[in-house]
Design an enzyme around this catalytic site. Structure first.
Site, PDB file in Angstrom:
ATOM      1  N   GLY A   7      43.821 -26.996 -96.382  1.00 52.07           N
ATOM      2  CA  GLY A   7      43.712 -27.506 -94.999  1.00 52.07           C
ATOM      3  C   GLY A   7      43.194 -28.991 -95.169  1.00 52.07           C
ATOM      4  N   PRO A   8      44.019 -29.774 -95.663  1.00 48.24           N
ATOM      5  CA  PRO A   8      43.700 -31.115 -95.865  1.00 48.24           C
ATOM      6  C   PRO A   8      43.759 -31.815 -94.611  1.00 48.24           C
ATOM      7  CG  PRO A   8      45.791 -30.739 -96.901  1.00 48.24           C
ATOM      8  CD  PRO A   8      45.305 -29.545 -96.270  1.00 48.24           C
ATOM      9  N   GLY A   9      42.891 -31.675 -93.758  1.00 48.27           N
ATOM     10  CA  GLY A   9      42.682 -32.566 -92.483  1.00 48.27           C
ATOM     11  C   GLY A   9      41.888 -33.946 -92.949  1.00 48.27           C
ATOM     12  N   GLY A  12      39.134 -32.908 -95.739  1.00 46.13           N
ATOM     13  CA  GLY A  12      40.017 -32.244 -97.019  1.00 46.13           C
ATOM     14  C   GLY A  12      40.663 -33.610 -97.730  1.00 46.13           C
ATOM     15  N   LYS A 175      22.225 -28.399 -89.541  1.00 51.82           N
ATOM     16  CA  LYS A 175      23.311 -29.142 -89.020  1.00 51.82           C
ATOM     17  C   LYS A 175      23.800 -28.433 -87.870  1.00 51.82           C
ATOM     18  CE  LYS A 175      27.094 -31.769 -89.360  1.00 51.82           C
ATOM     19  NZ  LYS A 175      28.534 -31.378 -89.886  1.00 51.82           N
ATOM     20  N   ASN A 179      24.863 -29.811 -84.136  1.00 55.17           N
ATOM     21  CA  ASN A 179      26.112 -29.706 -83.393  1.00 55.17           C
ATOM     22  C   ASN A 179      25.860 -28.840 -82.103  1.00 55.17           C
ATOM     23  OD1 ASN A 179      27.635 -29.158 -86.714  1.00 55.17           O
ATOM     24  ND2 ASN A 179      28.192 -30.949 -85.235  1.00 55.17           N
ATOM     25  N   ASN A 183      27.689 -31.592 -79.690  1.00 48.99           N
ATOM     26  CA  ASN A 183      29.304 -31.105 -79.313  1.00 48.99           C
ATOM     27  C   ASN A 183      29.551 -30.858 -78.256  1.00 48.99           C
ATOM     28  OD1 ASN A 183      28.868 -31.888 -82.143  1.00 48.99           O
ATOM     29  ND2 ASN A 183      30.454 -30.503 -82.988  1.00 48.99           N
ATOM     30  N   ASN A 193      29.426 -39.827 -78.558  1.00 48.84           N
ATOM     31  CA  ASN A 193      27.853 -39.472 -79.144  1.00 48.84           C
ATOM     32  C   ASN A 193      26.873 -40.358 -78.425  1.00 48.84           C
ATOM     33  OD1 ASN A 193      29.422 -37.461 -80.292  1.00 48.84           O
ATOM     34  ND2 ASN A 193      28.847 -38.179 -82.345  1.00 48.84           N
TER      35      ASN A 193
HETATM   36  O1  PAF Z   1      31.187 -32.378 -85.071  1.00 49.41           O
HETATM   37  C1  PAF Z   1      31.004 -33.771 -85.071  1.00 49.41           C
HETATM   38  O2  PAF Z   1      31.588 -34.378 -84.620  1.00 49.41           O
HETATM   39  C2  PAF Z   1      29.851 -34.222 -86.137  1.00 49.41           C
HETATM   40  O3  PAF Z   1      29.087 -33.014 -87.037  1.00 49.41           O
HETATM   41  C3  PAF Z   1      28.673 -34.852 -85.360  1.00 49.41           C
HETATM   42  C4  PAF Z   1      27.542 -34.954 -86.272  1.00 49.41           C
HETATM   43  C5  PAF Z   1      28.195 -34.169 -84.045  1.00 49.41           C
HETATM   44  C6  PAF Z   1      29.196 -36.481 -85.344  1.00 49.41           C
HETATM   45  O4  PAF Z   1      30.290 -36.669 -84.380  1.00 49.41           O
END
Ligand code: PAF
Length: 294
Positions: A7-9, A12, A175, A179, A183, A193
């Site tokens: 999955g080389p996005g 990757g 993490k 998110n 997100n 953001n």
């Molecule tokens: O999912 C994302 O976009 C990133 O993990 C983060 C840290 C929210 C920065 O955009």
């Protein structure tokens, strides 16, 4: 080492270029490519990678899985018959909850999970840009994976900074908390953001982090709502010009990672009998937007 990137996005492809320049034999496995592809990272010379070679897959020392969480299990199910039991599987994606399924699917393979804060962008299939310098954290998920701490040196040599954790779940939960707070809000309100630092959003982010910190504590992770809130605001500041990955998925009408981000938090909250209404509301909102996609 023989390394295959599944999955080389953007992320990757970034690792593919760095690991290849560090001297490893790197090949790619991707639905989007044929037998080979040239990839150029920033101003470095383009590198030719072999794609979709079953021989490379069968002889891989490391399979670095950088597909998004919702397709980790179906993609690995497809290639499982071609994989050797010694191949170290390294999962690197936003969200949690895939490692349990992969450990059941391929119980004999060493399983490592990782998370990275490097920023990468793929403006076209043959090009990747390193848009933000970050760091990467790894740790073993099963017993075999826990013995793979030498990977810290391998990955550090290719793209620093890399840390190996004896308790990677703590790093992943932190993490996940970021998110969960950033997100869905950026995706629902269609903002960068940085917009989340405005007072309009701070009340919601404070409720989200208060709920999330309770779940983390119940999972045995030492944190407080104040320290999570401050960490989330630091990331908002540091990535102010970014569109979060969920924002991009929603804009492009792709399935998002909500089930593996807020969805995973909700599952664990339920298991601990913790009420998380603000997170639940954002989860339902994203689900509703996804249902309205074509
Ligand atoms: O999912 C994302 O976009 C990133 O993990 C983060 C840290 C929210 C920065 O955009």
């Amino acid at each position: 080492m023989n390394i295959v990137i599944l999955g080389p996005g953007a992320i990757g492809s970034l690792w593919a270029c760095h690991l290849s320049r560090a001297g490893h034999s790197v090949s790619l496995w991707s639905r989007q490519h044929n037998n080979s592809i040239y990839l150029q990272q920033d101003h470095n010379p383009a590198v030719q990678f072999t794609c979709n070679s079953k021989e490379k897959l069968a002889s891989a020392d490391v399979l670095l899985v950088t597909v998004k969480a919702p397709i980790v299990e179906p993609t690995l199910e497809q290639i499982a018959p071609s994989l050797a039991q010694e191949t170290i599987l390294v999962l690197m994606h936003n969200g949690m909850g895939t490692a349990e399924a992969i450990n059941t699917l391929l119980p004999n393979n060493p399983l490592v999970i990782g998370t990275t804060t490097h920023g990468a962008f793929r403006p076209k299939p043959n090009q990747v840009l390193h848009t933000g310098n970050g760091y990467t954290e790894f740790g073993g998920f099963n017993e075999g994976g826990k013995r793979c701490d030498f990977l810290q040196t391998v990955f550090e040599h290719a793209l620093p900074k890399v840390t190996w954790h004896s308790n990677i779940l703590s790093a992943l939960w932190h993490k996940l908390a970021i998110n969960c707070a950033i997100n869905p809000l950026t995706a629902i309100n269609q903002v960068k953001n940085g917009h989340l630092s405005s007072p309009n959003y701070q009340k919601t982010i404070t409720s989200l982090t208060a709920e999330i910190s309770q779940v983390l504590n119940a999972e045995g992770i030492d944190t407080s709502s104040e320290s999570l809130l401050s960490k989330v605001n630091q990331v908002i500041e540091a990535t102010s010009e970014n569109y979060s990955s969920m924002h991009q998925d929603i804009v492009h009408q792709r399935p998002s990672e909500i089930d593996f981000i807020t969805g995973y938090l909700l599952q664990r909250a339920k298991a601990h009998n913790i009420s998380v209404p603000t997170n639940e509301q954002l989860f339902q909102h994203i689900k509703q937007i996804e249902q309205n996609h074509d």
